[in-house]
Write an enzyme that holds these catalytic residues in place. Structure first.
Site, PDB file in Angstrom:
ATOM      1  N   ASN A 210       0.847  -1.189   0.000  1.00 28.37           N
ATOM      2  CA  ASN A 210       0.000   0.000   0.000  1.00 28.37           C
ATOM      3  C   ASN A 210       0.888   1.247   0.000  1.00 28.37           C
ATOM      4  O   ASN A 210       2.037   1.183   0.432  1.00 28.37           O
ATOM      5  CB  ASN A 210      -0.895   0.007   1.248  1.00 28.37           C
ATOM      6  CG  ASN A 210      -2.004   1.042   1.130  1.00 28.37           C
ATOM      7  OD1 ASN A 210      -1.813   2.220   1.412  1.00 28.37           O
ATOM      8  ND2 ASN A 210      -3.157   0.609   0.674  1.00 28.37           N
ATOM      9  N   GLU A 527     -11.668   0.185  -6.226  1.00 21.45           N
ATOM     10  CA  GLU A 527     -10.450   0.609  -6.938  1.00 21.45           C
ATOM     11  C   GLU A 527      -9.438  -0.540  -7.062  1.00 21.45           C
ATOM     12  O   GLU A 527      -8.732  -0.640  -8.063  1.00 21.45           O
ATOM     13  CB  GLU A 527      -9.823   1.822  -6.249  1.00 21.45           C
ATOM     14  CG  GLU A 527      -9.405   1.579  -4.811  1.00 21.45           C
ATOM     15  CD  GLU A 527      -8.835   2.835  -4.132  1.00 21.45           C
ATOM     16  OE1 GLU A 527      -8.733   3.884  -4.772  1.00 21.45           O
ATOM     17  OE2 GLU A 527      -8.485   2.741  -2.934  1.00 21.45           O
TER      18      GLU A 527
HETATM   19  C1  NOJ Z   1      -7.695   6.937  -3.407  1.00 27.43           C
HETATM   20  C2  NOJ Z   1      -9.171   6.932  -3.370  1.00 27.43           C
HETATM   21  O1  NOJ Z   1      -9.664   5.792  -2.726  1.00 27.43           O
HETATM   22  C3  NOJ Z   1      -9.646   7.021  -4.802  1.00 27.43           C
HETATM   23  O2  NOJ Z   1     -11.055   6.909  -4.850  1.00 27.43           O
HETATM   24  C4  NOJ Z   1      -9.183   8.316  -5.395  1.00 27.43           C
HETATM   25  O3  NOJ Z   1      -9.541   8.358  -6.744  1.00 27.43           O
HETATM   26  C5  NOJ Z   1      -7.657   8.436  -5.309  1.00 27.43           C
HETATM   27  N1  NOJ Z   1      -7.237   8.195  -3.971  1.00 27.43           N
HETATM   28  C6  NOJ Z   1      -7.166   9.826  -5.726  1.00 27.43           C
HETATM   29  O4  NOJ Z   1      -7.599  10.771  -4.809  1.00 27.43           O
HETATM   30 CA    CA Z   2      -8.417   4.233  -1.283  1.00 25.98          CA
END
Ligand code: NOJ
Ligand code: CA
Length: 722
Positions: A210, A527
């Site tokens: 991470n 994501e």
């Molecule tokens: C991580 C977030 O979880 C995601 O949704 C976002 O697009 C990116 N950071 C950029 O801010």
């Molecule tokens: Ca995130």
């Protein structure tokens, strides 16, 4: 034995007790015993229907030896070394019991009213040697136990530093657990399912990468932790009302199967700076022989341990269904950054009007208008736009302090024009503040940024905390940073702004007190399906863990699982079927729901997209029909504003058939069900887009036969036929 205890309990304020008091839940299923051990350690144990949930476990603290923190210390001629010990040598000086029963109305929720019913035992203990006191307050609900420590105002405990909180949770066996590696910075992990005794040997495998992470022990795990015992009990440990205190993890002694609290330290290794009077967050132990009860009632118990809303007029807080200029950046199809020209950028120095655009910048006025049009056409409330503001070229991984100012748009993003365009289409724009974890920088700009939102018609905000915290050395879950998230929520309430914070601490029911906190990510969200994929059963664990403290902005609704189709360089696969993606709108409760895929993918599957258009984001009632963590979960919910019902089922690795009784429908009424199910040959890996849609007349007597694919599920809308 029981009688013996009761007799001793009667003599309570007279002597230092070995046995103490018994507390029962309102329905009598839970029994908690409080006592002092022979060396004066506060000790509790918890049983459910006569079975051990928590075996005798001690409670207390180790304070940091620091005389300045308590200036009367010298005068009193007390043993200085005794200062740090706040776990033994206690006597009970008072016990009070009470009952509470009240029903309250949440601003948004899975249900439209919540009963808060518990029996309470408040034990005041004192250490004669140091002349210090604390109250341990226990609340026993039908769902489980909450307890907290209270430090009343007193001479010998004014300002003090917590070295360790020593709350124990002794498990009665080597339970199966769905755990995340204990980490001071992130919860963005897949769950690992093992026996408690196997955590140590599987830890390294579970500890995936991470942008910011810090493990502390090979047997350290995060809360909310879900477990199942071999005698069929489901047990969850978490916390409630995390305010002005570090987040709690659990460290397992895998010889005795005893967890102990492990707080997140600050930059110098201290765990908490406290000033009496002070109450810690609640520690919660939720248990049932029915897994569905843990997932359904657990969150309600955690809300009940938080204070009622501090926002008087909540009329501006509204559930939001939204789309966004987002998935294209996450998959690498588009970019947050405007230019690839500069090795670094500096706000106020870099002249973006002279920069060569990279041709991939998604947050441009023309493209955002397409999203506004789509939102308006299909009835979405809002459009999130990320990458609208200057600074994304080198935003993360560089420990920059001044990375964003949250008010300066890129040259191709016209704030005023987009505001009036959105308004004319009946849609709102959703603001995005990526802080890049430069927390102090964000606080410096916060009020201006919120004012900018109000001036330009934004009422909701997605914030984010990617990367290591600046100031360096602090962690995402340390006391200082917890206070930052809270500050941002409370300031936002002043401006009537709704907040959805990503990478912030996992929620602990604080949204009851601050209902403008309409979402958090704070777990592994969709994501990761574009960062290599998540386990197919991930979404069958989140409702028993992460969702206990509050809603998650999971961002479901992905229809194209082969990410190469969006970006040829990204070989990720979304481990889910389309039917599973639809079900998530029901199974992952949130007043904030995104349809996360790009417009083109929704246009390819208009019939499946219909479910996302129809599904509400606020509910009158919910029924958890079947549940097994890591395996499956089926929920039915009734729309807050109509008699329509929506069902969702998410399924784990193995294909599964089930019979769903619709006996929750109103008797005598006729309904039409639209069933979105996995096709016979659907599979999350090989055939994720194979679904069927069937319409059927149903009543409260109907029983539906349904089959979910591996990594699949079903979604059903049931509308009354008038
Ligand atoms: C991580 C977030 O979880 C995601 O949704 C976002 O697009 C990116 N950071 C950029 O801010
Ligand atoms: Ca995130």
């Amino acid at each position: 034995m029981k009688q013996f205890k009761t007799i001793l309990a009667l003599g309570i304020s007279m002597m230092s007790l070995v046995y103490g008091q018994e507390l029962k839940s309102p329905n009598g299923n839970f029994v908690m015993d409080f006592s002092l051990s022979k060396d004066g350690k506060p000790t509790y144990q918890l049983k459910y229907k006569g079975k051990d949930i928590v075996k005798p476990s001690t409670l207390g603290f180790e304070f940091k030896q620091n005389n300045q923190m308590s200036f009367d210390w010298e005068d009193k001629n007390l043993d200085k070394n005794a200062f740090s010990n706040f776990i033994s040598g206690f006597q009970i000086i008072d016990t009070k019991t009470s009952t509470f029963d009240e029903t309250w109305i949440p601003v948004w929720g899975e249900v439209d009213k919540i009963r808060n019913n518990f029996n309470e035992l408040a034990v005041t203990v004192s250490q004669p040697k140091t002349e210090r006191q604390m109250v341990i307050r226990f609340r026993l609900f039908n769902e489980g136990l909450g307890f907290r420590y209270e430090f009343p105002e007193q001479k010998n405990l004014k300002y003090f530093v917590v070295k360790e909180e020593k709350s124990q949770f002794a498990m009665a066996g080597d339970h199966t657990a769905w755990w995340l590696p204990g980490d001071y910075d992130t919860q963005e992990y897949d769950f690992t399912e093992t026996k408690l005794s196997e955590i140590r040997s599987t830890f390294d495998k579970a500890y995936t990468g991470n942008a910011s992470q810090k493990a502390f022990s090979k047997t350290g795990v995060q809360t909310s932790l879900m477990m199942k015992s071999s005698n069929g009990l489901y047990i969850n440990i978490h916390e409630a009302a995390l305010i002005n205190y570090p987040a709690m993890h659990l460290n397992l002694d895998d010889k005795t199967m005893t967890f102990e609290s492990w707080l997140t330290p600050d930059a110098v290794g201290d765990k908490g700076y406290l000033q009496a009077p002070f109450n810690t967050p609640w520690r919660t132990v939720i248990a049932s022989d029915n897994a569905a009860e843990v997932a359904f009632k657990g969150p309600q118990m955690i809300y009940n341990l938080n204070e009622p809303s501090k926002i008087e007029d909540t009329s501006w807080i509204k559930p939001v269904k939204y789309i966004g200029v987002w998935w294209e950046m996450i998959t690498g199809k588009g970019s947050w950054a405007y230019t690839d020209e500069y090795p670094t950028v500096q706000l106020g120095v870099t002249d973006y009007t002279k920069a060569k655009p990279n041709g991939k910048h998604s947050a441009n006025t023309k493209h955002v208008k397409e999203y506004i049009d789509f939102a308006s056409k299909h009835g979405f409330d809002a459009v999130l736009v990320e990458g609208w503001n200057e600074g994304w070229e080198d935003w993360f991984g560089n420990h920059k302090d001044y990375v964003f100012d949250f008010v300066t748009p890129y040259p191709d993003f016209d704030v005023k024009e987009l505001h009036s365009y959105a308004k004319s289409k009946g849609v709102e724009l959703m603001m995005h503040h990526e802080t890049s974890s430069s927390v102090r920088n964000y606080e410096r700009h916060l009020e201006k940024a919120y004012q900018f939102m109000k001036d330009n018609g934004y009422n909701s905000l997605k914030s984010g905390y990617v990367g290591d915290i600046v100031p360096r050395g602090e962690f995402h879950y340390s006391q200082n940073i917890i206070n930052h998230y809270q500050y941002a929520i409370e300031k936002a309430a002043e401006y009537k702004i709704m907040v959805n914070a990503h990478e912030a601490v996992r929620p602990t029911g604080v949204a009851r007190t601050w209902p403008n906190l309409i979402g958090n990510e704070s777990a592994r969200g969709t994501e990761y399906q574009a960062f290599g994929g998540s386990k197919p059963n991930h979404v069958t664990v989140l409702p028993f863990t992460r969702l206990l403290g509050g809603p998650m902005d999971y961002t479901p609704g992905i229809f194209e699982m082969d990410i190469k189709k969006l970006n040829p360089n990204n070989h990720s696969h979304v481990n889910s079927t389309i039917a599973n993606q639809l079900a998530l709108y029901v199974t992952m409760y949130s007043p904030l729901q995104m349809a996360a895929d790009i417009i083109e993918n929704y246009e390819r599957f208009p019939d499946a997209f219909q479910f996302i258009k129809d599904v509400p984001v606020d509910w009158k009632d919910s029924k958890y029909l079947e549940a097994e963590p890591g395996r499956y979960l089926t929920i039915a919910r009734q729309d807050k504003n109509s008699n329509d019902w929506f069902l969702g089922n998410v399924n784990g690795d193995n294909s599964r058939s089930t019979k769903i009784k619709l006996d929750f429908l109103e008797k005598g009424k006729k309904y039409e069900a639209t069933i979105y199910a996995d096709a016979k040959d659907a599979h999350y890996k090989n055939n994720p887009q194979a679904y069927t849609i069937e319409k059927k007349k149903v009543t409260s007597k109907t029983i539906l036969d349904l089959t979910s694919a591996s990594g699949g599920g079903f979604a059903i809308s049931i509308k009354e036929v008038k």
